[in-house]
Design a protein around this motif. Structure first.
Motif, PDB file in Angstrom:
ATOM      1  N   GLU A   1       0.827  -1.210   0.000  1.00  0.00           N
ATOM      2  CA  GLU A   1       0.000   0.000   0.000  1.00  0.00           C
ATOM      3  C   GLU A   1       0.862   1.262   0.000  1.00  0.00           C
ATOM      4  O   GLU A   1       0.515   2.250  -0.651  1.00  0.00           O
ATOM      5  CB  GLU A   1      -0.977  -0.037   1.175  1.00  0.00           C
ATOM      6  CG  GLU A   1      -2.034  -1.112   0.989  1.00  0.00           C
ATOM      7  CD  GLU A   1      -2.860  -1.414   2.214  1.00  0.00           C
ATOM      8  OE1 GLU A   1      -2.760  -0.670   3.228  1.00  0.00           O
ATOM      9  OE2 GLU A   1      -3.613  -2.407   2.187  1.00  0.00           O
TER      10      GLU A   1
ATOM     11  N   GLN B   1       1.985   1.770  -3.503  1.00  0.00           N
ATOM     12  CA  GLN B   1       0.885   2.288  -4.314  1.00  0.00           C
ATOM     13  C   GLN B   1       0.662   3.779  -4.073  1.00  0.00           C
ATOM     14  O   GLN B   1       0.405   4.537  -5.017  1.00  0.00           O
ATOM     15  CB  GLN B   1      -0.393   1.502  -4.046  1.00  0.00           C
ATOM     16  CG  GLN B   1      -0.319   0.080  -4.566  1.00  0.00           C
ATOM     17  CD  GLN B   1      -1.488  -0.753  -4.139  1.00  0.00           C
ATOM     18  OE1 GLN B   1      -2.630  -0.314  -4.179  1.00  0.00           O
ATOM     19  NE2 GLN B   1      -1.221  -1.986  -3.726  1.00  0.00           N
ATOM     20  N   GLU B   2       0.757   4.186  -2.812  1.00  0.00           N
ATOM     21  CA  GLU B   2       0.644   5.611  -2.501  1.00  0.00           C
ATOM     22  C   GLU B   2       1.761   6.398  -3.166  1.00  0.00           C
ATOM     23  O   GLU B   2       1.535   7.465  -3.740  1.00  0.00           O
ATOM     24  CB  GLU B   2       0.675   5.841  -0.985  1.00  0.00           C
ATOM     25  CG  GLU B   2      -0.629   5.505  -0.299  1.00  0.00           C
ATOM     26  CD  GLU B   2      -0.577   5.790   1.198  1.00  0.00           C
ATOM     27  OE1 GLU B   2       0.073   6.770   1.608  1.00  0.00           O
ATOM     28  OE2 GLU B   2      -1.193   5.006   1.945  1.00  0.00           O
ATOM     29  N   GLU B   3       2.960   5.861  -3.088  1.00  0.00           N
ATOM     30  CA  GLU B   3       4.143   6.527  -3.645  1.00  0.00           C
ATOM     31  C   GLU B   3       4.011   6.768  -5.155  1.00  0.00           C
ATOM     32  O   GLU B   3       4.418   7.814  -5.653  1.00  0.00           O
ATOM     33  CB  GLU B   3       5.365   5.652  -3.359  1.00  0.00           C
ATOM     34  CG  GLU B   3       6.678   6.205  -3.842  1.00  0.00           C
ATOM     35  CD  GLU B   3       7.820   5.234  -3.548  1.00  0.00           C
ATOM     36  OE1 GLU B   3       8.569   4.917  -4.486  1.00  0.00           O
ATOM     37  OE2 GLU B   3       7.926   4.782  -2.382  1.00  0.00           O
TER      38      GLU B   3
ATOM     39  N   GLY C   1       1.133   6.894  -6.783  1.00  0.00           N
ATOM     40  CA  GLY C   1      -0.169   7.498  -7.098  1.00  0.00           C
ATOM     41  C   GLY C   1      -1.117   6.532  -7.782  1.00  0.00           C
ATOM     42  O   GLY C   1      -1.896   6.910  -8.661  1.00  0.00           O
TER      43      GLY C   1
ATOM     44  N   LEU D   1      -5.845   2.227  -5.324  1.00  0.00           N
ATOM     45  CA  LEU D   1      -5.393   1.958  -3.956  1.00  0.00           C
ATOM     46  C   LEU D   1      -6.537   1.568  -3.024  1.00  0.00           C
ATOM     47  O   LEU D   1      -6.445   0.574  -2.302  1.00  0.00           O
ATOM     48  CB  LEU D   1      -4.636   3.164  -3.386  1.00  0.00           C
ATOM     49  CG  LEU D   1      -4.230   3.076  -1.914  1.00  0.00           C
ATOM     50  CD1 LEU D   1      -3.295   1.903  -1.665  1.00  0.00           C
ATOM     51  CD2 LEU D   1      -3.580   4.367  -1.459  1.00  0.00           C
ATOM     52  N   LYS D   2      -7.616   2.300  -3.032  1.00  0.00           N
ATOM     53  CA  LYS D   2      -8.728   2.009  -2.095  1.00  0.00           C
ATOM     54  C   LYS D   2      -9.308   0.618  -2.334  1.00  0.00           C
ATOM     55  O   LYS D   2      -9.578  -0.123  -1.386  1.00  0.00           O
ATOM     56  CB  LYS D   2      -9.833   3.065  -2.223  1.00  0.00           C
ATOM     57  CG  LYS D   2      -9.404   4.447  -1.786  1.00  0.00           C
ATOM     58  CD  LYS D   2      -9.235   4.513  -0.293  1.00  0.00           C
ATOM     59  CE  LYS D   2      -8.868   5.923   0.118  1.00  0.00           C
ATOM     60  NZ  LYS D   2      -8.099   5.963   1.332  1.00  0.00           N
TER      61      LYS D   2
ATOM     62  N   GLN E   1      -6.828  -1.909  -1.040  1.00  0.00           N
ATOM     63  CA  GLN E   1      -6.902  -1.983   0.425  1.00  0.00           C
ATOM     64  C   GLN E   1      -8.104  -2.809   0.868  1.00  0.00           C
ATOM     65  O   GLN E   1      -8.010  -3.582   1.824  1.00  0.00           O
ATOM     66  CB  GLN E   1      -6.974  -0.581   1.027  1.00  0.00           C
ATOM     67  CG  GLN E   1      -5.671   0.173   0.953  1.00  0.00           C
ATOM     68  CD  GLN E   1      -5.811   1.635   1.370  1.00  0.00           C
ATOM     69  OE1 GLN E   1      -6.795   2.296   1.048  1.00  0.00           O
ATOM     70  NE2 GLN E   1      -4.803   2.137   2.064  1.00  0.00           N
TER      71      GLN E   1
END
Length: 133
Positions: free
Chosen positions: A60, A63-65, A67, A71-72, A75
């Protein structure tokens, strides 16, 4: 369960963690099949849960890194797995040891989920990362 070419995402860190998780899944299945009993299966399930949580946080963060737009949803899939592991705990605690039904649930809720997740969701992340470069 084997780490085969169809499970490779191309991300060295994630692929290494997937190999570690597959090893832990195999440990759990061996504990069930060899009749090592409830305590060994619970300990292996503990480690699998702990390592899975670590792995999911790493995925995760990646994935944030980058963009990653999914992602949601990713998760949410991770949370499904966490819930499945809790259900396995409950099932094992209600039994004297790992039963055939428990092994079937491990295969369905862990092995099958994990393979499908890597081949689907994790591959999408890897493809997104490559295309974003």
């Amino acid at each position: 369960m084997e780490f085969t070419d169809d499970l490779v995402t191309g991300n060295t860190l994630i692929d290494g963690q997937h190999q570690e998780l597959i090893g832990k899944i195999n440990d759990l299945l061996r504990a069930c099949e060899t009749g090592d009993g409830k305590v060994k299966a619970l300990k292996t399930l503990d480690y699998l849960e702990e390592y899975t949580n670590f792995h999911f946080s790493q995925e995760e963060a990646l994935q944030e890194e980058i963009g990653y737009p999914g992602l949601k949803e990713h998760q949410a899939k991770h949370q499904e797995f966490v819930q499945s592991v809790k259900e396995l705990y409950e099932m094992l605690e209600d039994q004297e040891g790992p039963t055939d039904a428990f092994v079937q649930q491990v295969n369905k809720n862990v092995v099958d989920w994990f393979v499908n997740h890597i081949q689907g969701f994790d591959r999408l992340v890897a493809e997104y990362k490559k295309s974003a470069k």
